[in-house]
Design a protein around this motif. Structure first.
Motif, PDB file in Angstrom:
ATOM      1  N   LEU A  19       0.855  -1.175   0.000  1.00 54.42           N
ATOM      2  CA  LEU A  19       0.000   0.000   0.000  1.00 54.42           C
ATOM      3  C   LEU A  19       0.892   1.225   0.000  1.00 54.42           C
ATOM      4  O   LEU A  19       1.754   1.377   0.876  1.00 54.42           O
ATOM      5  N   ALA A  20       0.685   2.103  -0.974  1.00 54.22           N
ATOM      6  CA  ALA A  20       1.396   3.375  -1.027  1.00 54.22           C
ATOM      7  C   ALA A  20       0.430   4.494  -0.650  1.00 54.22           C
ATOM      8  O   ALA A  20      -0.687   4.553  -1.152  1.00 54.22           O
ATOM      9  N   THR A  21       0.888   5.354   0.248  1.00 54.15           N
ATOM     10  CA  THR A  21       0.133   6.529   0.654  1.00 54.15           C
ATOM     11  C   THR A  21       1.031   7.745   0.463  1.00 54.15           C
ATOM     12  O   THR A  21       2.189   7.627   0.062  1.00 54.15           O
ATOM     13  N   VAL A  22       0.488   8.907   0.786  1.00 58.02           N
ATOM     14  CA  VAL A  22       1.249  10.146   0.729  1.00 58.02           C
ATOM     15  C   VAL A  22       1.469  10.615   2.160  1.00 58.02           C
ATOM     16  O   VAL A  22       0.516  10.739   2.937  1.00 58.02           O
ATOM     17  N   ASN A  23       2.729  10.871   2.515  1.00 57.95           N
ATOM     18  CA  ASN A  23       3.085  11.358   3.840  1.00 57.95           C
ATOM     19  C   ASN A  23       3.655  12.760   3.669  1.00 57.95           C
ATOM     20  O   ASN A  23       4.833  12.918   3.363  1.00 57.95           O
ATOM     21  N   LYS A  28       4.933   6.900   0.913  1.00 59.29           N
ATOM     22  CA  LYS A  28       5.179   5.956   2.001  1.00 59.29           C
ATOM     23  C   LYS A  28       4.559   4.629   1.576  1.00 59.29           C
ATOM     24  O   LYS A  28       3.389   4.571   1.213  1.00 59.29           O
ATOM     25  N   VAL A  29       5.342   3.567   1.604  1.00 60.38           N
ATOM     26  CA  VAL A  29       4.885   2.249   1.166  1.00 60.38           C
ATOM     27  C   VAL A  29       5.085   1.263   2.298  1.00 60.38           C
ATOM     28  O   VAL A  29       6.102   1.283   2.987  1.00 60.38           O
ATOM     29  N   PHE A  49      -4.999   4.146  14.881  1.00 57.56           N
ATOM     30  CA  PHE A  49      -3.925   4.811  15.620  1.00 57.56           C
ATOM     31  C   PHE A  49      -2.623   4.868  14.817  1.00 57.56           C
ATOM     32  O   PHE A  49      -1.683   5.550  15.205  1.00 57.56           O
ATOM     33  N   LYS A  50      -2.581   4.190  13.679  1.00 58.65           N
ATOM     34  CA  LYS A  50      -1.346   4.090  12.896  1.00 58.65           C
ATOM     35  C   LYS A  50      -1.176   5.285  11.954  1.00 58.65           C
ATOM     36  O   LYS A  50      -2.147   5.902  11.511  1.00 58.65           O
ATOM     37  N   ASP A  51       0.087   5.551  11.611  1.00 61.77           N
ATOM     38  CA  ASP A  51       0.394   6.636  10.677  1.00 61.77           C
ATOM     39  C   ASP A  51      -0.321   6.452   9.345  1.00 61.77           C
ATOM     40  O   ASP A  51      -0.773   7.428   8.745  1.00 61.77           O
ATOM     41  N   VAL A  52      -0.426   5.208   8.875  1.00 58.28           N
ATOM     42  CA  VAL A  52      -1.060   4.960   7.584  1.00 58.28           C
ATOM     43  C   VAL A  52      -2.495   5.488   7.577  1.00 58.28           C
ATOM     44  O   VAL A  52      -2.933   6.097   6.604  1.00 58.28           O
ATOM     45  N   GLN A  55      -2.399   9.233   7.407  1.00 57.95           N
ATOM     46  CA  GLN A  55      -2.013   9.674   6.061  1.00 57.95           C
ATOM     47  C   GLN A  55      -3.206   9.609   5.112  1.00 57.95           C
ATOM     48  O   GLN A  55      -3.414  10.518   4.301  1.00 57.95           O
ATOM     49  N   LEU A  56      -3.997   8.552   5.207  1.00 56.54           N
ATOM     50  CA  LEU A  56      -5.181   8.427   4.357  1.00 56.54           C
ATOM     51  C   LEU A  56      -6.236   9.474   4.696  1.00 56.54           C
ATOM     52  O   LEU A  56      -6.958   9.938   3.820  1.00 56.54           O
ATOM     53  N   GLU A  57      -6.335   9.847   5.975  1.00 61.01           N
ATOM     54  CA  GLU A  57      -7.252  10.930   6.360  1.00 61.01           C
ATOM     55  C   GLU A  57      -6.812  12.253   5.734  1.00 61.01           C
ATOM     56  O   GLU A  57      -7.637  13.016   5.246  1.00 61.01           O
TER      57      GLU A  57
END
Length: 135
Positions: A19-23, A28-29, A49-52, A55-57
């Protein structure tokens, strides 16, 4: 087999997908393994509670990448965070050890699916199949 079932089938046949997100302004993968086909959507689960999740929010653009030994999957779109309790129950049923850890720590499991999404099933040189998903 429906188009979303084809995508799900590839995810079923890999040990892990990514899963790739934007940080902020950086990608961020991370590897994931859990997904659930529910009501014609592929749901993914992550701890709220996780950064992922954060990041999606902040930026819902996300991409899933997988390799099943024959095809690459690129599945990208906008993450819809919806905390679907039916999906959480199915995830806990499939992974009781995760349920125990989350309950012990008072953590919440979040769920999301990709909307306005495209799934590309590819070989090394070209797209073999491409599907659009809008909910």
């Amino acid at each position: 087999m429906s188009n979303i079932e084809k995508v799900n089938n590839i995810l079923e046949n890999v040990e892990a997908f990514f899963l790739a997100t934007v940080n902020g302004d950086k990608p961020k993968v991370r590897p994931l393994g859990a997904h659930i086909l529910h009501e014609d959507k592929i749901y993914f689960t992550v701890g709220t509670f996780k950064d992922v999740y954060k990041q999606l929010e902040a930026n819902p653009n996300a991409e899933i990448a997988a390799w099943d030994g024959e095809h690459f999957l690129r599945y990208y779109g906008e993450a819809v965070l919806d905390k679907n309790e039916e999906v959480v129950a199915k995830a806990y049923e499939a992974m009781p050890e995760i349920k125990a850890v989350y309950e012990e720590n008072g953590w919440e499991m979040g769920t999301f699916y990709l909307d306005n999404a495209t799934a590309e099933i590819r070989n090394m040189m070209a797209i073999e199949e491409s599907y659009e998903f809008k909910y």
